[in-house]
Design an enzyme around this catalytic site. Structure first.
Site, PDB file in Angstrom:
ATOM      1  N   LYS A 214       0.907  -1.233  -0.006  1.00  0.00           N
ATOM      2  CA  LYS A 214       0.117  -0.083  -0.025  1.00  0.00           C
ATOM      3  C   LYS A 214       0.920   1.310   0.161  1.00  0.00           C
ATOM      4  O   LYS A 214       0.626   2.267  -0.845  1.00  0.00           O
ATOM      5  CB  LYS A 214      -1.021  -0.059   1.376  1.00  0.00           C
ATOM      6  CG  LYS A 214      -1.892   1.182   1.012  1.00  0.00           C
ATOM      7  CD  LYS A 214      -2.798   0.929   2.397  1.00  0.00           C
ATOM      8  CE  LYS A 214      -3.510   2.612   2.660  1.00  0.00           C
ATOM      9  NZ  LYS A 214      -4.547   2.246   3.777  1.00  0.00           N
ATOM     10  N   GLU A 220      10.450  -4.751   4.754  1.00  0.00           N
ATOM     11  CA  GLU A 220      10.663  -6.084   4.252  1.00  0.00           C
ATOM     12  C   GLU A 220      10.329  -6.283   2.905  1.00  0.00           C
ATOM     13  O   GLU A 220      10.985  -6.882   2.012  1.00  0.00           O
ATOM     14  CB  GLU A 220       9.579  -6.917   5.085  1.00  0.00           C
ATOM     15  CG  GLU A 220       9.657  -6.970   6.558  1.00  0.00           C
ATOM     16  CD  GLU A 220       9.207  -6.052   7.411  1.00  0.00           C
ATOM     17  OE1 GLU A 220       8.873  -5.051   7.019  1.00  0.00           O
ATOM     18  OE2 GLU A 220       8.941  -6.391   8.494  1.00  0.00           O
ATOM     19  N   GLY A 274      -4.946  -1.835   4.962  1.00  0.00           N
ATOM     20  CA  GLY A 274      -4.192  -2.903   4.456  1.00  0.00           C
ATOM     21  C   GLY A 274      -4.911  -4.365   4.802  1.00  0.00           C
ATOM     22  O   GLY A 274      -4.966  -5.083   3.978  1.00  0.00           O
ATOM     23  N   ARG A 275      -5.126  -4.356   5.853  1.00  0.00           N
ATOM     24  CA  ARG A 275      -5.785  -5.743   6.238  1.00  0.00           C
ATOM     25  C   ARG A 275      -6.854  -6.021   5.845  1.00  0.00           C
ATOM     26  O   ARG A 275      -7.835  -6.908   5.972  1.00  0.00           O
ATOM     27  CB  ARG A 275      -5.849  -6.158   8.042  1.00  0.00           C
ATOM     28  CG  ARG A 275      -6.568  -4.752   8.631  1.00  0.00           C
ATOM     29  CD  ARG A 275      -6.058  -4.887  10.046  1.00  0.00           C
ATOM     30  NE  ARG A 275      -6.655  -3.296  10.851  1.00  0.00           N
ATOM     31  CZ  ARG A 275      -6.215  -2.345  10.909  1.00  0.00           C
ATOM     32  NH1 ARG A 275      -5.195  -2.390  10.341  1.00  0.00           N
ATOM     33  NH2 ARG A 275      -6.574  -1.380  11.510  1.00  0.00           N
ATOM     34  N   GLU A 361      -5.323  -6.457  14.840  1.00  0.00           N
ATOM     35  CA  GLU A 361      -4.632  -5.072  14.452  1.00  0.00           C
ATOM     36  C   GLU A 361      -5.709  -4.134  14.440  1.00  0.00           C
ATOM     37  O   GLU A 361      -5.545  -2.924  14.673  1.00  0.00           O
ATOM     38  CB  GLU A 361      -3.962  -5.077  12.981  1.00  0.00           C
ATOM     39  CG  GLU A 361      -3.115  -3.862  12.650  1.00  0.00           C
ATOM     40  CD  GLU A 361      -2.040  -4.153  11.303  1.00  0.00           C
ATOM     41  OE1 GLU A 361      -1.044  -4.687  11.642  1.00  0.00           O
ATOM     42  OE2 GLU A 361      -2.564  -3.905  10.212  1.00  0.00           O
ATOM     43  N   HIS A 392      -5.778 -32.431  17.622  1.00  0.00           N
ATOM     44  CA  HIS A 392      -4.627 -33.312  18.198  1.00  0.00           C
ATOM     45  C   HIS A 392      -3.745 -32.378  18.706  1.00  0.00           C
ATOM     46  O   HIS A 392      -2.572 -32.816  18.911  1.00  0.00           O
ATOM     47  CB  HIS A 392      -4.135 -34.255  17.206  1.00  0.00           C
ATOM     48  CG  HIS A 392      -5.196 -35.432  16.853  1.00  0.00           C
ATOM     49  ND1 HIS A 392      -5.229 -36.446  17.501  1.00  0.00           N
ATOM     50  CD2 HIS A 392      -6.184 -35.219  15.903  1.00  0.00           C
ATOM     51  CE1 HIS A 392      -6.313 -37.151  16.914  1.00  0.00           C
ATOM     52  NE2 HIS A 392      -6.682 -36.519  15.956  1.00  0.00           N
ATOM     53  N   LYS A 517       9.127  -0.694  14.575  1.00  0.00           N
ATOM     54  CA  LYS A 517       9.734  -0.339  13.338  1.00  0.00           C
ATOM     55  C   LYS A 517      10.760   0.821  13.469  1.00  0.00           C
ATOM     56  O   LYS A 517      11.961   0.633  12.908  1.00  0.00           O
ATOM     57  CB  LYS A 517       8.830   0.255  12.222  1.00  0.00           C
ATOM     58  CG  LYS A 517       7.664  -0.724  11.755  1.00  0.00           C
ATOM     59  CD  LYS A 517       6.828  -0.197  10.661  1.00  0.00           C
ATOM     60  CE  LYS A 517       5.751  -1.061  10.301  1.00  0.00           C
ATOM     61  NZ  LYS A 517       4.759  -0.515   9.359  1.00  0.00           N
TER      62      LYS A 517
HETATM   63  O1  F6P Z   1       2.061  -4.333  10.034  1.00  0.00           O
HETATM   64  C1  F6P Z   1       1.735  -2.874   9.605  1.00  0.00           C
HETATM   65  C2  F6P Z   1       1.345  -2.712   8.481  1.00  0.00           C
HETATM   66  O2  F6P Z   1       1.128  -1.278   8.163  1.00  0.00           O
HETATM   67  C3  F6P Z   1       0.059  -3.361   8.198  1.00  0.00           C
HETATM   68  O3  F6P Z   1      -1.112  -2.656   8.568  1.00  0.00           O
HETATM   69  C4  F6P Z   1       0.049  -3.575   6.549  1.00  0.00           C
HETATM   70  O4  F6P Z   1      -0.937  -4.500   6.033  1.00  0.00           O
HETATM   71  C5  F6P Z   1       1.462  -4.158   6.217  1.00  0.00           C
HETATM   72  O5  F6P Z   1       2.296  -3.219   7.142  1.00  0.00           O
HETATM   73  C6  F6P Z   1       1.972  -3.802   4.779  1.00  0.00           C
HETATM   74  O6  F6P Z   1       1.891  -2.520   4.318  1.00  0.00           O
HETATM   75  P1  F6P Z   1       2.342  -2.102   3.133  1.00  0.00           P
HETATM   76  O7  F6P Z   1       0.837  -2.706   2.091  1.00  0.00           O
HETATM   77  O8  F6P Z   1       2.074  -0.657   3.048  1.00  0.00           O
HETATM   78  O9  F6P Z   1       3.540  -2.471   2.521  1.00  0.00           O
END
Ligand code: F6P
Length: 553
Positions: A214, A220, A274-275, A361, A392, A517
C-alpha cells in the site's frame, strides 16, 4: 450515547449487561440447550449460510440486552457512516470503504463526495485485461517465453488475505482447472530463507513478480523487491524489469521511482486499510493471474452479498452484527481473552492467520476513538487451525483448561470428496462428524456421576471430568466455492468492525506497529556502521548491547 466522548461502559445498557452476567454465571449450557425455542431463535440463515449460536453462554434476554447495547453504541448509525464514506478512521482522517471494492458496477459509494465505484472498476477491468494477456501468453517475458509462475511480494495485509483466498481456492474444482500449469507463490518474510524458498525451482525467464505494498515503503517488501529485481536482471538484463515486474500500490510515484512502469501498476486508495485490502488489486491481481478474473469475480460477489446484508438487515437478524455482539459479550462481560477459529476444512488453513491480523490489528486498542483510556479490555487473541488437526494439538486446553470461545466452520459439500470402499462414512463425513461433535462436547462436558456409571475408577474421575459450559458457535457453508470464500471473508471483516463500533474504538488505524519499526531502524543503522566502520554500539541498554555484541561476533 449521550455525547461523542462518553464511554460505552458508562451507558445503562453496559451496566445492565454487567449485572446480567451474574445471572448467566448461574446457568449451564447443558440446561440452556434443553430449550428448543431458545435454540431455534439462535439460528440465522442468509444466502445459503447457517449460523447457530445456541451454544453461546447467552439467553434470549442476553441477546436483547446486547441489542440494547448496540443501540446505545449507535451501531446502525456507525455502519451507515462507514458505507457513506465518512472519515470514520479519524486518526488518519480517512474513509473506510473496502465495501466499495466489491460493489456492483452500477452502485454509488462516495468518498469525499465522489463516487469511487467507477475507479474501482477501472482497475478491475485493467486487471482482467492484463491477467488474460499473461494467462494466454500474449504477454511474454524478456526471452519470449510465457510467464507461468507468479511471486507476489508483500507482508501483513498485502499478503495474508491473498494467501488465505489462494489456499481456499487451490482445491476448488473450477479454480483448479483454470490454474493448470501455473504457480502462485508468496514472499513475505525479510528472512533470506523465504526468498530462497520462493525462487527455488523457478526460472526468471518464466516468472512474473508482483510487488504489493500500500505504502511502497515497507522495509521487508522493498528489500525483497530489490532482491528479486536483482534475481531477474542478473539473469535477463536491466530491461527485463518492464516485462517481469508489476506493482500494486496507492503510491504510484514510489512505484515509478523503484523502476516499475506506472502503466504496469495497479492502484488502490487510502480508504482501503491494508488488512481490508484483499478485494482490491492486492488480492485480485495475483489471484486473477492464477485462476482467471472470472473466478475472482465470484469471490467479490460473495463478499458483496454479505455487505448488502450487513448494510440493510435489522440488527437482530444481521449475522455480522450478532457475531460482533457475542464477541463483545465474551470478551468484556464473561472475560474470555481469546477466540479459536476452527474451520473443518483444510482449504481454510490460512483463514485464522488472516483473521488474526484483521481482528488483532483492528481491535487491539487501549483508548477510545476520542483518546480516552478504556476501563475495559478490547480485542481478543485470535488463533486457530483446521479441524481435525487442532484436535490433536490444543483442544485439550480448550476442553479441560482455559475457556476459549470457539468458532466452528463447516462445509456441507467437500471440494474433493473421497469414498473409500468398506469405510462406514465418506472421508468428508468423518471430518464433519467431528465438526458436529466438538461443540456439544464443549457445551455439555462430562460429569463425575456419568463417569461413575461407566465404572471409571475413582482416582481417574477428576482427570476424566469435563466441566462443559464452554461456548462456541457453528457456521455451516454449503460449499467452499470462490463465492462462499468471499462471504466468509466479509462476515469476519464486518464482525470485527461491529466489535470496534460497540467498544467505541478506532478499528481502522494501527499505530501500535510503529514503535518497533522505529527501533529496528536504529538497530539497522548501528549494525551497518559497526560492520563497515567498526564503530561501537551506542544508545542501547545493557541487555540489548550484550545480545548485539554476540550477534556481531
Ligand atoms: O504491519 C503494519 C502494516 O502497516 C499493516 O497494517 C499492513 O498491512 C502491512 O504493514 C503492509 O503494509 P504495506 O502494504 O504498506 O506494505
Amino acid at each position: 450515547m449521550a455525547s461523542s466522548t462518553a464511554l460505552i461502559s458508562d451507558t445503562e445498557a453496559w451496566k445492565d449487561l454487567k449485572g446480567h452476567v451474574e445471572d448467566i454465571k448461574k446457568t449451564h449450557l447443558r440446561d440452556l440447550m434443553t430449550d428448543a425455542n431458545r435454540c431455534q431463535s439462535m439460528m440465522m440463515e442468509f444466502d445459503g449460510l447457517l449460523l447457530d449460536y445456541s451454544r453461546q453462554r447467552a439467553t434470549v434476554e442476553t441477546v436483547d440486552k446486547l441489542l440494547n447495547l448496540a443501540k446505545a453504541a449507535q451501531l446502525t448509525e456507525k455502519i451507515s457512516r462507514m458505507f457513506n464514506g465518512e472519515h470514520i478512521n479519524s486518526t488518519e482522517n480517512r474513509s473506510v470503504l473496502h465495501v466499495a471494492l466489491r460493489a456492483p458496477k452500477d452502485a454509488v459509494i462516495k468518498a469525499d463526495g465522489k463516487n469511487v465505484v467507477p475507479e474501482v472498476w477501472n482497475v478491475l477491468d485493467k486487471i482482467k485485461e492484463f491477467s488474460e494477456k499473461i494467462r494466454s501468453g500474449s504477454w511474454v517475458g524478456a526471452t519470449g517465453k510465457p510467464l507461468k509462475d507468479v511471486i507476489a511480494i508483500g507482508i501483513g495485509g498485502s499478503f495474508l488475505g491473498p494467501l488465505f483466498v489462494h489456499t481456499a481456492l487451490q482445491t476448488d474444482p473450477e479454480a483448479l482447472e483454470s490454474a493448470k500449469g501455473r504457480q502462485l507463490r508468496f514472499l513475505a518474510n525479510i528472512d533470506p530463507v523465504d526468498v530462497a524458498r520462493n525462487i527455488n525451482g523457478l526460472n526468471p525467464e518464466t516468472t512474473l513478480v508482483v510487488v504489493v505494498s500500500k505504502t511502497f515503503t515497507t522495509a521487508e517488501t522493498m528489500l525483497n523487491a530489490r532482491t528479486l529485481r536483482e534475481w531477474i536482471t542478473a539473469a535477463l538484463g536491466a530491461s527485463a524489469v518492464a516485462k517481469h515486474m508489476v506493482a500494486v500500490s496507492t503510491n504510484l510515484a514510489l512505484v515509478e521511482k523503484f523502476g516499475i512502469d506506472p502503466n504496469n501498476a495497479f492502484a488502490f486508495w487510502d480508504w482501503v486499510g491494508g488488512r481490508y485490502s484483499v478485494c482490491s488489486a492486492v488480492g485480485v491481481l495475483p489471484l486473477s493471474l492464477q485462476y482467471g478474473f472470472s473466478v475472482v469475480e465470484k469471490f467479490l460477489k460473495g463478499a458483496s452479498s454479505i455487505d448488502q446484508h450487513f448494510q440493510s438487515t435489522p440488527i437482530e437478524k444481521n449475522i455480522p452484527v450478532l457475531l460482533g455482539l457475542l464477541s463483545v459479550w465474551n470478551v468484556s462481560f464473561l472475560g474470555y481473552p481469546a477466540r479459536a477459529i476452527l474451520p473443518y476444512s483444510q482449504a481454510l488453513e490460512k483463514f485464522a492467520p488472516h483473521i488474526q491480523q484483521v481482528s488483532m490489528e483492528s481491535n487491539g486498542k487501549g483508548v477510545s476513538i476520542d483518546g480516552l483510556p478504556l476501563p475495559f479490555e478490547t480485542g481478543e487473541i485470535d488463533f486457530g487451525e483446521p479441524g481435525t488437526n487442532g484436535q490433536h494439538s490444543f483442544y485439550q486446553l480448550i476442553h479441560q483448561g482455559r475457556v476459549i470461545p470457539c468458532d466452528f466452520i463447516g462445509i456441507v459439500k467437500s471440494q474433493q470428496p473421497v469414498y473409500l470402499k468398506g469405510e462406514v462414512v465418506s472421508n468428508h463425513d468423518e471430518l464433519m462428524s467431528n465438526f458436529f461433535a466438538q461443540p456439544d462436547a464443549l457445551a455439555y462436558g462430562k460429569t463425575p456421576e456419568q463417569l461413575q456409571k461407566e465404572n471409571v475408577s475413582e482416582n481417574l474421575i477428576p482427570h476424566k471430568t469435563f466441566s462443559g459450559n464452554r461456548p462456541s458457535l457453528s457456521l455451516l457453508l454449503p460449499e467452499l466455492t470462490a463465492y462462499n470464500v468471499g462471504q466468509l471473508l466479509a462476515i469476519y471483516e464486518h464482525r470485527v468492525a461491529v466489535q470496534g463500533f460497540v467498544w467505541g474504538i478506532n478499528s481502522f488505524d494501527q499505530w501500535g506497529v510503529e514503535l518497533g519499526k522505529v527501533l529496528a531502524t536504529h538497530v539497522r543503522k548501528q549494525l551497518h556502521s559497526s560492520r563497515t566502520q567498526g564503530t561501537t554500539l551506542e544508545g542501547f541498554n545493557y541487555s540489548t548491547t550484550t545480545l548485539l555484541k554476540r550477534y556481531l561476533e
